[in-house]
Design a protein around this motif. Sequence first.
Motif, PDB file in Angstrom:
ATOM      1  N   PHE A 498       0.822  -1.095  -0.143  1.00 28.95           N
ATOM      2  CA  PHE A 498       0.040   0.058   0.031  1.00 28.95           C
ATOM      3  C   PHE A 498       1.083   1.260  -0.054  1.00 28.95           C
ATOM      4  O   PHE A 498       1.853   1.588   0.673  1.00 28.95           O
ATOM      5  N   GLY A 499       0.348   2.143  -1.025  1.00 35.14           N
ATOM      6  CA  GLY A 499       1.131   3.522  -0.887  1.00 35.14           C
ATOM      7  C   GLY A 499       0.786   4.238  -2.118  1.00 35.14           C
ATOM      8  O   GLY A 499       0.520   3.477  -3.120  1.00 35.14           O
ATOM      9  N   GLY A 500       1.075   5.583  -2.228  1.00 37.32           N
ATOM     10  CA  GLY A 500       0.732   6.403  -3.320  1.00 37.32           C
ATOM     11  C   GLY A 500       1.648   7.445  -3.575  1.00 37.32           C
ATOM     12  O   GLY A 500       2.392   7.771  -2.642  1.00 37.32           O
ATOM     13  N   ALA A 501       1.432   7.888  -4.819  1.00 36.62           N
ATOM     14  CA  ALA A 501       2.890   9.193  -5.089  1.00 36.62           C
ATOM     15  C   ALA A 501       2.023  10.444  -5.117  1.00 36.62           C
ATOM     16  O   ALA A 501       0.890  10.629  -4.657  1.00 36.62           O
ATOM     17  N   ARG A 502       2.479  11.312  -6.145  1.00 35.42           N
ATOM     18  CA  ARG A 502       2.269  12.571  -6.068  1.00 35.42           C
ATOM     19  C   ARG A 502       2.070  13.238  -4.553  1.00 35.42           C
ATOM     20  O   ARG A 502       2.884  12.986  -3.684  1.00 35.42           O
ATOM     21  N   ALA A 503       0.881  13.963  -4.142  1.00 34.73           N
ATOM     22  CA  ALA A 503       0.846  14.437  -2.880  1.00 34.73           C
ATOM     23  C   ALA A 503       0.048  13.447  -1.886  1.00 34.73           C
ATOM     24  O   ALA A 503      -0.163  13.857  -0.780  1.00 34.73           O
ATOM     25  N   SER A 504       0.364  11.997  -2.352  1.00 38.66           N
ATOM     26  CA  SER A 504      -0.159  11.161  -1.472  1.00 38.66           C
ATOM     27  C   SER A 504       1.086  10.555  -0.840  1.00 38.66           C
ATOM     28  O   SER A 504       0.834   9.450   0.022  1.00 38.66           O
ATOM     29  N   GLY A 505       2.214  10.718  -0.905  1.00 42.15           N
ATOM     30  CA  GLY A 505       3.301  10.300  -0.062  1.00 42.15           C
ATOM     31  C   GLY A 505       4.497   9.813  -0.982  1.00 42.15           C
ATOM     32  O   GLY A 505       4.571   9.795  -2.041  1.00 42.15           O
ATOM     33  N   THR A 506       5.328   9.091  -0.169  1.00 43.68           N
ATOM     34  CA  THR A 506       6.541   8.642  -0.991  1.00 43.68           C
ATOM     35  C   THR A 506       6.696   7.300  -1.694  1.00 43.68           C
ATOM     36  O   THR A 506       7.448   6.796  -2.116  1.00 43.68           O
ATOM     37  N   ASN A 507       5.203   6.535  -1.304  1.00 42.11           N
ATOM     38  CA  ASN A 507       4.969   5.492  -2.157  1.00 42.11           C
ATOM     39  C   ASN A 507       6.011   4.260  -1.821  1.00 42.11           C
ATOM     40  O   ASN A 507       6.389   3.403  -2.750  1.00 42.11           O
ATOM     41  N   ASP A 508       6.527   4.243  -0.586  1.00 40.51           N
ATOM     42  CA  ASP A 508       7.373   3.306  -0.005  1.00 40.51           C
ATOM     43  C   ASP A 508       6.569   1.925   0.554  1.00 40.51           C
ATOM     44  O   ASP A 508       7.352   0.862   0.855  1.00 40.51           O
ATOM     45  N   LYS A 509       5.295   1.745   0.299  1.00 39.90           N
ATOM     46  CA  LYS A 509       4.713   0.495   0.196  1.00 39.90           C
ATOM     47  C   LYS A 509       4.689  -0.200   1.597  1.00 39.90           C
ATOM     48  O   LYS A 509       5.454  -1.116   1.774  1.00 39.90           O
ATOM     49  N   ALA A 510       4.030   0.384   2.589  1.00 41.01           N
ATOM     50  CA  ALA A 510       3.863  -0.418   3.825  1.00 41.01           C
ATOM     51  C   ALA A 510       3.537  -1.915   3.822  1.00 41.01           C
ATOM     52  O   ALA A 510       2.564  -2.116   2.975  1.00 41.01           O
ATOM     53  N   GLY A 511       4.154  -2.597   4.588  1.00 39.13           N
ATOM     54  CA  GLY A 511       3.924  -4.092   4.477  1.00 39.13           C
ATOM     55  C   GLY A 511       4.517  -4.609   3.518  1.00 39.13           C
ATOM     56  O   GLY A 511       4.103  -5.736   2.708  1.00 39.13           O
ATOM     57  N   SER A 512       5.687  -4.336   3.013  1.00 37.98           N
ATOM     58  CA  SER A 512       6.400  -4.740   1.756  1.00 37.98           C
ATOM     59  C   SER A 512       7.971  -4.738   2.064  1.00 37.98           C
ATOM     60  O   SER A 512       8.216  -4.034   3.048  1.00 37.98           O
TER      61      SER A 512
END
Length: 543
Positions: A498-512
């Motif tokens: 889980f995770g997103g880019a743009r203004a949603s974060g660094t997309n480092d994918k929690a739980g991975s």
Amino acid sequence: MANAYFKVRKPINEPIYSYEPGSLHKKKLKEKLKEMRMNKIEIPLIIGGKEIRTGNTNVCIVPHNKELVLAEYHMAGKKEIEMAIKAALEVKKEWESMPWEHRLSIFLRAAELLSTSWRYIINAATMLGQSKTVFQAEIDSACELIDFFRFNSYYLTEIYEEQPNSTKDAWNRVEYRPLEGFIFAVTPFNFTSIAGNLPTSPAMAGNVVLWKPSSTAVFSNYFVMKLLQEAGLPDGVINFIPGFGDEIGRYVFDSEWLAGVHFTGSTKVFQTMWKTIGDNLTKYRMYPRIVGETGGKDFIFVHNSADIETLIAAMIRGAFEYQGQKCSAASRAYIPESIWLELKKRLLEEISTIKMGDVEDFTNFMSAVIDQKAFNSIKSYIEYAKNSNEAEIICGGNCDDSVGYFIEPTVIVTTNPKFKTMKEEIFGPVLTIYIYKDDELDKTLELCNDTSPYGLTGAIFAQDRKAIVKMQKILYYAAGNFYINDKPTGAVVGQQPFGGARASGTNDKAGSKLNMLRWLNPISIKENFNPPKDYRYVFMKEK
């Protein structure tokens, strides 16, 4: 160190309890809910394993029954922050030197405890303190947190196993050190599992942590901290410091030993943190790792070939489960004109059956939003829509904070694809719909892609495979978690990182594995078995 390689069992996702009528699980949970509701507790800070009471206190209330106080909790100030940093750094060398299999055993034991004796404690605390229904608590504070503990332990061993190639005369190795300093974990109210994951994933990798829980989730988060202590977490590895974010951050970001930030919360707060770290960059011993998952304006985009029955279920669950207080919640929808009349009729019929109220009544689908501030903010968006000639509220729209912070599931239809409630994150049970002409599919897909600054989750619905391909291609960067014929919520550890880019974060994918890598500081080692004894190379023998 042990003279053996150890393997962590590859996890499977924790089964979800159904809490069906007459079940032992339901009986035990109901008993724990009653016990917690009737017995107010005092929550201290936990620094270096010691309980600290500052006298500067706040309260944990029940959002759906706001006069009911669950706990009084103490808040940290400058003295306690300095104490927590000192406690973390004092234990750091011993913690990072502990054999990794012993570190991971603590979190694997925490998972086992949570799957059994602690399950009802953490679930009940989440239901009462954060107004989650039994199912929303079960999939969050039990199953997802268990999965985080187990899967992250497994991913860490996979990383440790990754080694470079060697030659016959040299042995090349990589060791995965923790970061040099402490991690600052700042956690949100809406998921107890995220609150548990953000401090523990760095700790697994040998880091020490300062954990600032959300002020509206201190109750459940405190029990997570007590669970970790029972599982054997050494004193000082994770330090539990509730308090005001601005005050705590001021002292944390001023420390030369800040090595990383693990954050879930608002985009604005995260951007302020990043700027503050940048302004202080020359004082840190290393460039701090900044990992954040922030906001979303998550979409459902519908093609005219979509199956309406599955679409309606996804819209209701995606927009209104947990009162829309998920960063992945469906907040805007794009519906083709040709199916709108049928969809509208059936959607409104289904929404009219939704029950809302106390989470201890298991027949309720929804409960209250988290606090007065959230209630006022969500209500202001609804009032804006009511007063606009570009929008119509077709269901819901009523807000009542007399007993708890209740907001009806609300659907807005707008004629403006860039209407305020189509662009801005609301974080409540409000879904805004824009109806587009069928022959303007491509144009509307581009609108969906460009309207919001966020890029967290999104869903498309179609039975036409060519349409699915086109929709996915145009919306390629619009979501970090992309769903086809499914709601945009409900990512499962080990299945949809889980995770997103743009203004949603660094997309480092929690739980991975990707997230676990962020808390490691590799060192490359070469051991030469046959080093040269002469600096001269063969080519230098030229005549």
